[in-house]
Design an enzyme around this catalytic site. Structure first.
Site, PDB file in Angstrom:
ATOM      1  CG  LEU A 109     -53.869   1.703  35.622  1.00  0.00           C
ATOM      2  CD1 LEU A 109     -54.752   2.709  34.892  1.00  0.00           C
ATOM      3  CD2 LEU A 109     -53.000   2.384  36.647  1.00  0.00           C
ATOM      4  CD  GLU A 110     -56.351  -3.742  34.173  1.00  0.00           C
ATOM      5  OE1 GLU A 110     -56.821  -3.775  33.030  1.00  0.00           O
ATOM      6  OE2 GLU A 110     -55.208  -3.291  34.428  1.00  0.00           O
ATOM      7  CD  GLU A 144     -46.306   3.248  31.345  1.00  0.00           C
ATOM      8  OE1 GLU A 144     -47.454   3.730  31.270  1.00  0.00           O
ATOM      9  OE2 GLU A 144     -46.054   2.037  31.151  1.00  0.00           O
ATOM     10  CE  LYS A 169     -49.980   5.034  33.828  1.00  0.00           C
ATOM     11  NZ  LYS A 169     -48.893   4.214  33.239  1.00  0.00           N
ATOM     12  CE1 TYR A 215     -63.217  12.883  55.888  1.00  0.00           C
ATOM     13  CE2 TYR A 215     -65.439  12.090  56.301  1.00  0.00           C
ATOM     14  CZ  TYR A 215     -64.468  13.068  56.436  1.00  0.00           C
ATOM     15  OH  TYR A 215     -64.757  14.227  57.112  1.00  0.00           O
TER      16      TYR A 215
END
Length: 124
Positions: free
Chosen positions: A71-72, A21, A98, A53
């Site tokens: 991901l956290e 990954e 993901k 933005y």
């Protein structure tokens, strides 16, 4: 109070616990919501009175470019940068997904959603 949303920010990144990954990478989608006092900007029509933005998108892309196992962890880094760099922001919600995760099944995406409010930010 108002809310700025960035939806479906698409990036290619190298996150994950598996060696494959982090070396090969994969597609990700990030959705972002920030709450801020926007009444002044609504009256002034001045970019300096709101949450830019373009700046938010820049933060997301930079943090997604730094590999993490979880991901956290990526989501929390995004939240931290927003609070650090944009003082008008009072609350952040970030969703990091993901696309086509390598989990041995037909799954479109896996996602983590994190949120934090400024008064509670230091306690997390």
């Amino acid at each position: 109070m108002g809310q700025i949303q960035l939806q479906n920010i698409r990036v290619y990144a190298h996150h994950g616990c598996l060696k494959e990954e982090t070396s090969i990478g994969s597609d990700y989608r990030v959705d972002l919501k920030v709450d801020a006092q926007l009444a002044k900007a609504a009256k002034s029509d001045d970019l300096a009175d709101t949450v830019d933005y373009v700046h938010l998108n820049h933060i997301v892309k930079e943090e997604m470019a730094t590999p993490s196992k979880l991901l956290e962890h990526v989501g929390q880094r995004i939240i931290q940068r927003i609070f650090k760099e944009l003082s008008i922001v009072e609350r952040v919600e970030v969703r990091v997904a993901k696309i086509n995760p390598p989990i041995g099944g037909d799954v479109e995406a896996v996602a983590v959603v994190l949120s934090s409010s400024l008064p509670n930010f230091g306690n997390q």
